[in-house]
Design a protein around this motif. Structure first.
Motif, mmCIF file in Angstrom:
data_model
loop_
_atom_site.group_PDB
_atom_site.id
_atom_site.type_symbol
_atom_site.label_atom_id
_atom_site.label_comp_id
_atom_site.label_asym_id
_atom_site.label_seq_id
_atom_site.Cartn_x
_atom_site.Cartn_y
_atom_site.Cartn_z
ATOM 1 N N UNK A 31 -17.549 5.118 2.445
ATOM 2 C CA UNK A 31 -18.176 6.286 3.078
ATOM 3 C C UNK A 31 -17.136 7.097 3.848
ATOM 4 N N UNK A 32 -16.320 6.412 4.654
ATOM 5 C CA UNK A 32 -15.292 7.107 5.419
ATOM 6 C C UNK A 32 -14.253 7.719 4.479
ATOM 7 N N UNK A 33 -13.851 6.946 3.450
ATOM 8 C CA UNK A 33 -12.882 7.465 2.490
ATOM 9 C C UNK A 33 -13.387 8.715 1.788
ATOM 10 N N UNK A 39 -3.308 10.086 -0.916
ATOM 11 C CA UNK A 39 -2.021 9.476 -0.577
ATOM 12 C C UNK A 39 -1.984 9.100 0.900
ATOM 13 N N UNK A 40 -2.521 9.950 1.734
ATOM 14 C CA UNK A 40 -2.570 9.641 3.165
ATOM 15 C C UNK A 40 -3.530 8.497 3.465
ATOM 16 N N UNK A 41 -4.606 8.404 2.682
ATOM 17 C CA UNK A 41 -5.544 7.286 2.867
ATOM 18 C C UNK A 41 -4.876 5.962 2.512
ATOM 19 N N UNK A 60 0.821 -1.217 0.000
ATOM 20 C CA UNK A 60 0.000 0.000 0.000
ATOM 21 C C UNK A 60 0.853 1.265 0.000
ATOM 22 N N UNK A 61 2.083 1.158 0.507
ATOM 23 C CA UNK A 61 2.937 2.337 0.662
ATOM 24 C C UNK A 61 3.329 2.973 -0.674
ATOM 25 N N UNK A 71 -4.556 2.884 5.092
ATOM 26 C CA UNK A 71 -4.997 1.554 4.675
ATOM 27 C C UNK A 71 -3.926 0.509 4.965
ATOM 28 N N UNK A 72 -2.676 0.842 4.649
ATOM 29 C CA UNK A 72 -1.578 -0.080 4.923
ATOM 30 C C UNK A 72 -1.418 -0.357 6.408
#
Length: 405
Positions: free
Chosen positions: A359-361, A371-373, A296-297, A377-378
């Protein structure tokens, strides 16, 4: 050819057609909302998250009901009920005039959904235990193959024929999958024996399943997997638009980015499923959770569409080992005769993650960047790996209550 192998082939095709139809709309959903009159970026992202999640709100509520009926009347009946019902609802989405119409139809679709959980339950109850990992991985590869071609052709058709006709194509694919299952799928199901069992409420059934301490933990793992992965899903087309720029090919590139994860997933799923039959699904699940966290990074560091394309391919390799091993573990720890109910609770957990993730995203997209999401997630996937190790490997494997084996 034995029945379980015939079922696997037919349900693989069915999963492929269902997922191809369902994912065709993913690349252009935010763009379709712009066509319906929404233009502000955060408003589009929020509505896209709500509409994407609307299907899973009602699915979360109704899956245990369908699972209980499947254990009493057969999994094939539930398979066909869901397939033909979704075919009609998806076609109706082509007539939507506002974002509210799409949201309500997605919620109706979730109410009658359940083709994929029914297919998994049918396969699990009719497959030798020593081939369970292979069967679950192969079945998952059919769904993923559909998710590859769905966004890809959805993006192409959005350019060729516009958005609305794609919903009619989706309905036709769902109808074809259901028709195929009607004539070719064979189920070994003792209806007389099932009807003699006392009826259980959803709470009573869950209490029975909780006697296997691994099952609630598996459901929690499923929720966290879907929540962490789906939080970025409705934002990807807008991220592609930002990386590539606004032009006529943006829907195509959004479909391409959406499909590449599924391509590597499709390749990895049967291989990891076969490996899980040898070394255990618990170990495969934990390795794939850690790998997904690491993968994910790089998505947070891309500067163009092709870098995003490569990083999502890398992620898909590890995703191929997640849900198939979860399904194999559910079968391993579920009492005989409660397979559909057990999978339905897992499907509810999956739907809850699918619902809350987008919804949260979408809601936080105005506060933090995509990018922070990706990084969040990771981190969630890494926490999930530690949870899975504690609950599935450190917890003793108690005898399964009610099993006849």
């Amino acid at each position: 050819m034995t029945n379980w192998k015939v079922n696997l082939i037919v349900l693989w095709v069915g999963q492929f057609l269902v997922m191809a139809g369902m994912t065709m709309i993913v690349p252009f959903l935010p763009l379709y909302l712009q066509e319906l009159g929404l233009h502000e970026e955060h408003e589009v992202a929020t509505w896209a998250g709500l509409i994407f999640a609307g299907n899973f709100v009602t699915s979360f509520l109704f899956q245990p009901l369908w699972g209980g009926l499947a254990d009493r009347y057969g999994r094939k009946v539930m398979l066909l009920r869901s397939g033909f019902g979704m075919a009609v609802v998806m076609a109706l989405m082509g007539f939507a005039g506002t974002a509210w119409h799409l949201l309500l139809l997605r919620m109706l679709n979730g109410t009658i959904a359940g083709f994929m959980p029914a297919a998994v339950a049918l396969m699990s109850a009719n497959t030798p235990r020593e081939r369970m990992g292979f069967a679950m991985g192969t079945l998952q590869s059919g769904a993923v193959a559909g998710s590859i071609l769905g966004p890809f052709f959805g993006g192409l058709m959005a350019e060729w024929i516009g958005f609305r006709p794609i919903f009619f194509v989706t309905g036709a694919l769902l109808f074809a999958a259901s028709l195929l299952a009607t004539f070719l799928v064979k189920e070994t199901f003792d209806a007389k024996r099932a009807s003699q069992k006392p009826k259980q409420s959803m709470m009573a059934a869950f209490a029975e399943l909780r006697k296997s301490p691994q099952l609630p933990s598996i459901y929690a793992v499923t929720f966290l997997i879907q929540f962490s992965l789906l939080s970025v899903q409705p934002l990807l087309p807008l991220f592609v638009q930002k990386l590539h720029g606004q032009d006529a090919m943006v829907a195509f590139y959004a479909g391409l980015v959406g499909s590449i994860t599924g391509f590597s997933n499709m390749i990895a799923s049967p291989l990891l499923g076969r490996l899980s039959d040898r070394i255990g699904p618990e170990r495969i699940l934990i390795v794939c959770l850690v790998g997904s966290a690491i993968a994910s990074v790089p998505q947070a560091m891309v500067h163009n569409v092709w870098q995003l394309f490569a990083s999502r391919f890398f992620l898909g390799i590890f995703l191929g080992g997640l849900l198939p091993t979860v399904n194999a573990l559910i079968r391993k720890h579920t009492p005989t005769g409660m397979e559909s109910r057990s999978y339905s609770f897992n499907s509810s957990a999956l739907s809850l993650g699918n619902m809350l993730g987008p919804v949260v995203g979408g809601a936080v997209s105005g506060l933090i960047t995509i990018q922070q999401i990706f990084l969040i997630s990771g981190a969630l996937l890494l926490v999930n790996a530690f949870w899975a190790h504690k609950s599935l490997i450190s917890t003793p494997n108690l005898p399964r209550s009610g099993s006849s084996e």
